[in-house]
Design a protein around this motif. Structure first.
Motif, short mmCIF file in Angstrom:
data_model
loop_
_atom_site.label_atom_id
_atom_site.label_comp_id
_atom_site.label_asym_id
_atom_site.label_seq_id
_atom_site.Cartn_x
_atom_site.Cartn_y
_atom_site.Cartn_z
N LEU A 74 -21.54 -31.09 -14.07
CA LEU A 74 -22.07 -31.80 -13.19
C LEU A 74 -22.91 -31.17 -11.95
O LEU A 74 -23.95 -31.80 -11.44
CB LEU A 74 -21.08 -33.13 -12.77
N SER A 75 -22.00 -30.55 -11.04
CA SER A 75 -22.58 -30.06 -10.07
C SER A 75 -23.90 -28.96 -10.13
O SER A 75 -24.71 -29.22 -9.25
CB SER A 75 -21.53 -29.11 -9.43
N CYS B 291 -26.75 -31.60 -10.83
CA CYS B 291 -27.08 -32.16 -9.90
C CYS B 291 -28.06 -31.24 -8.80
O CYS B 291 -29.04 -31.61 -8.21
CB CYS B 291 -26.09 -32.73 -9.05
N GLY C 115 -18.16 -36.97 -9.07
CA GLY C 115 -17.45 -36.12 -9.90
C GLY C 115 -16.30 -36.80 -10.51
O GLY C 115 -15.62 -37.89 -9.90
N PRO D 58 -18.00 -33.72 -5.62
CA PRO D 58 -16.52 -33.27 -6.41
C PRO D 58 -15.52 -33.92 -6.01
O PRO D 58 -14.53 -33.31 -5.50
CB PRO D 58 -16.73 -31.98 -6.26
N THR E 211 -11.98 -31.60 -17.53
CA THR E 211 -12.49 -32.48 -16.17
C THR E 211 -13.01 -31.67 -15.23
O THR E 211 -14.02 -31.72 -14.58
CB THR E 211 -11.62 -33.56 -15.73
N ARG E 212 -12.39 -30.56 -15.14
CA ARG E 212 -12.55 -29.65 -14.01
C ARG E 212 -14.14 -28.64 -14.64
O ARG E 212 -15.06 -28.64 -13.68
CB ARG E 212 -11.59 -28.29 -13.97
N SER F 29 -16.99 -31.35 -14.34
CA SER F 29 -17.19 -31.45 -12.70
C SER F 29 -18.15 -30.49 -12.36
O SER F 29 -19.18 -30.54 -11.66
CB SER F 29 -16.07 -31.37 -11.75
N TYR G 217 -24.38 -34.76 -4.99
CA TYR G 217 -23.04 -34.71 -5.87
C TYR G 217 -21.86 -34.63 -5.02
O TYR G 217 -21.80 -34.04 -3.88
CB TYR G 217 -23.26 -33.64 -6.84
#
Length: 83
Positions: free
Chosen positions: A35-36, A39, A5, A48, A28-29, A32, A46
């Motif tokens: 993405l979590s 994934c 992340g 973080p 960006t949070r 993340s 993943y």
């Protein structure tokens, strides 16, 4: 596959000159989190990293040397878990 992340950027006077937006931390949070979820849906590992290591107060983007052991330990633990 191991996805790492993003850092949680902190907007400041230095990175403002680079074009980093004022809501960089929020963005960006959010990235993340997305993405979590992605994934998890794909069954991909993943880390973080933004939750584990703090960006430099100097530029608000990069990880300082003091955070490198945290990053290395998190990566090593995850790789051991996967292998």
């Amino acid at each position: 596959i191991l996805v790492v992340g993003p850092p949680f950027m902190q907007h400041n006077n230095i990175n403002r000159l680079w074009g980093i937006p004022e809501d960089a931390d929020k963005q960006t949070r959010r990235l993340s989190g997305l993405l979590s979820l992605s994934c998890k849906d794909l069954g991909v590992a993943y880390i973080p990293l933004g939750n584990l290591a703090k960006v430099s107060d100097l530029d608000g983007v990069h990880y300082p040397l003091s955070e490198q052991p945290i990053i290395a330990n998190a990566m090593a633990a995850k790789i051991k878990e996967l292998v």
